[in-house]
Design a protein around this motif. Structure first.
Motif, PDB file in Angstrom:
ATOM      1  N   HIS A  85       0.815  -1.207   0.000  1.00  0.00           N
ATOM      2  CA  HIS A  85       0.000   0.000   0.000  1.00  0.00           C
ATOM      3  C   HIS A  85       0.858   1.270   0.000  1.00  0.00           C
ATOM      4  N   ARG A  86       1.924   1.281   0.774  1.00  0.00           N
ATOM      5  CA  ARG A  86       2.814   2.456   0.775  1.00  0.00           C
ATOM      6  C   ARG A  86       3.446   2.649  -0.601  1.00  0.00           C
ATOM      7  N   THR A  87       3.818   1.551  -1.232  1.00  0.00           N
ATOM      8  CA  THR A  87       4.412   1.629  -2.566  1.00  0.00           C
ATOM      9  C   THR A  87       3.407   2.171  -3.573  1.00  0.00           C
ATOM     10  N   MET A  88       2.158   1.716  -3.482  1.00  0.00           N
ATOM     11  CA  MET A  88       1.135   2.196  -4.417  1.00  0.00           C
ATOM     12  C   MET A  88       0.872   3.689  -4.222  1.00  0.00           C
ATOM     13  N   ARG A  89       0.891   4.147  -2.983  1.00  0.00           N
ATOM     14  CA  ARG A  89       0.755   5.593  -2.745  1.00  0.00           C
ATOM     15  C   ARG A  89       1.866   6.360  -3.446  1.00  0.00           C
ATOM     16  N   ASP A  90       3.097   5.926  -3.242  1.00  0.00           N
ATOM     17  CA  ASP A  90       4.240   6.658  -3.810  1.00  0.00           C
ATOM     18  C   ASP A  90       4.213   6.633  -5.334  1.00  0.00           C
ATOM     19  N   ILE A  91       3.857   5.491  -5.909  1.00  0.00           N
ATOM     20  CA  ILE A  91       3.755   5.387  -7.366  1.00  0.00           C
ATOM     21  C   ILE A  91       2.684   6.342  -7.891  1.00  0.00           C
ATOM     22  N   THR A  92       1.542   6.365  -7.239  1.00  0.00           N
ATOM     23  CA  THR A  92       0.434   7.219  -7.680  1.00  0.00           C
ATOM     24  C   THR A  92       0.827   8.689  -7.661  1.00  0.00           C
ATOM     25  N   ILE A  93       1.436   9.129  -6.576  1.00  0.00           N
ATOM     26  CA  ILE A  93       1.812  10.545  -6.454  1.00  0.00           C
ATOM     27  C   ILE A  93       2.857  10.912  -7.505  1.00  0.00           C
ATOM     28  N   GLU A  94       3.841  10.031  -7.690  1.00  0.00           N
ATOM     29  CA  GLU A  94       4.912  10.315  -8.649  1.00  0.00           C
ATOM     30  C   GLU A  94       4.393  10.328 -10.082  1.00  0.00           C
ATOM     31  N   ARG A  95       3.595   9.342 -10.446  1.00  0.00           N
ATOM     32  CA  ARG A  95       3.213   9.182 -11.839  1.00  0.00           C
ATOM     33  C   ARG A  95       2.111  10.145 -12.278  1.00  0.00           C
TER      34      ARG A  95
END
Length: 356
Positions: free
Chosen positions: A269-279
């Motif tokens: 879940h933390r990884t998906m948050r970071d991916i979403t914000i970056e992309r």
């Protein structure tokens, strides 16, 4: 090959086919040995999910119902509600509708509740609060509040005050430590981080909360925590439950804890948050405070019309969440919670890049 999810609503969320299949199991009576075994399976895994050695309940109700139950069982007169978005404000609306004296500690949408602001409020009030409500993860804005610090402030400043927590969009995606944080009620409906169809709510209840509830002369019938405790001790529930949901919950909890594992789930879940914000940063701005950005849902302010983006994504087979409350017209939301995989998220973001 497993089909990738295309449903990125921040609740209800995408449900795995094998979980949907659990809902079709043959019916059993809820006063039978078979149901007691199902109850045991669920209870054994709810405790590590909440990180508690205390009581956990399953209620056939929406989360809003158990929010009302928490207030009716735990508040005699006065409650402090902390608000930072639409769903934390629901505590306020419910408390007012029940006739309690309600104070509000409010922060700007997109911001988290400041523990020192809470401390200042408690120190400045002579009146005793029966309870303080906290919202772990504000779904309308994508903000995660520091419940550990907020609860610690309540314990320091008003030791007899109960701490009631809405973890509807955090449980199963963001760690909850019920015992360590010294919470009294923590509830979550299952259609978000737990990735089940809506219909039931899980909750952890402290002995302090149960002791207070026993002293409340009018706590209703359906949501009476004392009755839930008595029946839980018998590995049962007070009234007819949604048995299919119990089957699905039992399977999901076992897969989460014995399969993926909770720590791996939280990291995903933390990884998906970071991916979403970056992309999404080239065409949309994170609407909330980055330091408190949720691991389960992101509220984004795009350059283009949020509704046009959602409409174009719908044409391409993807469902995104709309803005909510006062942010309805300015934001859209991506639910990256539950059983959504990183591959599915990236596949959706690949398409969103062409639309945004």
């Amino acid at each position: 090959m497993t089909e990738l999810a295309k449903f990125f609503n921040p609740g209800p969320t995408w449900v795995r086919p094998e979980i949907l299949q659990e809902l079709t199991r043959p019916m059993i009576g809820h006063r039978t040995p078979e149901f007691r075994e199902l109850f045991r399976r669920i209870n054994a895994n709810l405790k590590p999910l909440f990180d508690t050695t205390g009581d956990t309940f399953v209620v056939t109700s929406s989360g809003t119902g158990v929010m009302e139950a928490a207030l009716d069982n735990c508040v005699a007169r006065r409650v402090l509600v902390t608000t930072c978005g639409a769903f934390s404000e629901r505590w306020f609306d419910i408390a007012q509708s029940l006739g309690y004296e309600v104070d509000r500690l409010e922060v700007e949408w997109g911001k988290a509740i400041d523990p020192e602001q809470l401390r200042d409020h408690l120190e400045s009030r002579r009146a005793h609060y029966d309870a303080v409500t906290l919202t772990h993860n504000e779904t309308s804005t994508g903000v995660t509040n520091d419940v550990a610090s907020l609860a610690a402030v309540v314990r320091e400043e008003s030791p007899d005050t109960l701490v009631l927590v809405d973890a509807v969009s955090s449980l199963g995606g963001i760690p909850v430590h019920f015992d360590t944080w010294q919470l009294d009620v923590c509830l979550a409906s299952v259609q978000k981080g737990l990735a089940l169809p809506p219909g039931i709510t899980v909750a952890a209840i402290s002995q302090r909360a149960l002791d207070v509830a026993k002293k409340r002369p009018y706590r209703g019938t359906y949501f009476d925590f004392v009755k839930y405790k008595a029946k839980a001790d018998e590995e049962s529930v007070p009234s007819t439950p949604s048995v299919p949901h119990f089957y699905a919950l039992a399977r999901q909890l076992e897969d989460m804890i014995s399969g993926e594992g909770l720590e791996a789930r939280f990291e995903r879940h933390r990884t998906m948050r970071d991916i979403t914000i970056e992309r999404t940063s080239r065409y949309a701005k994170l609407a909330s405070d980055r330091d408190h950005a949720s691991a389960t849902v992101s509220a984004l302010t795009p350059v283009k019309s949020p509704e046009s983006i959602r409409g174009e994504m719908k044409k391409r087979g993807f469902t995104l969440g709309g803005g909510y409350g006062k942010w309805k017209e300015s934001t859209f939301r991506i639910g990256h919670m539950g059983d959504i995989s990183i591959d599915a998220l990236n596949a959706m973001l690949d398409v969103l890049t062409t639309v945004g």
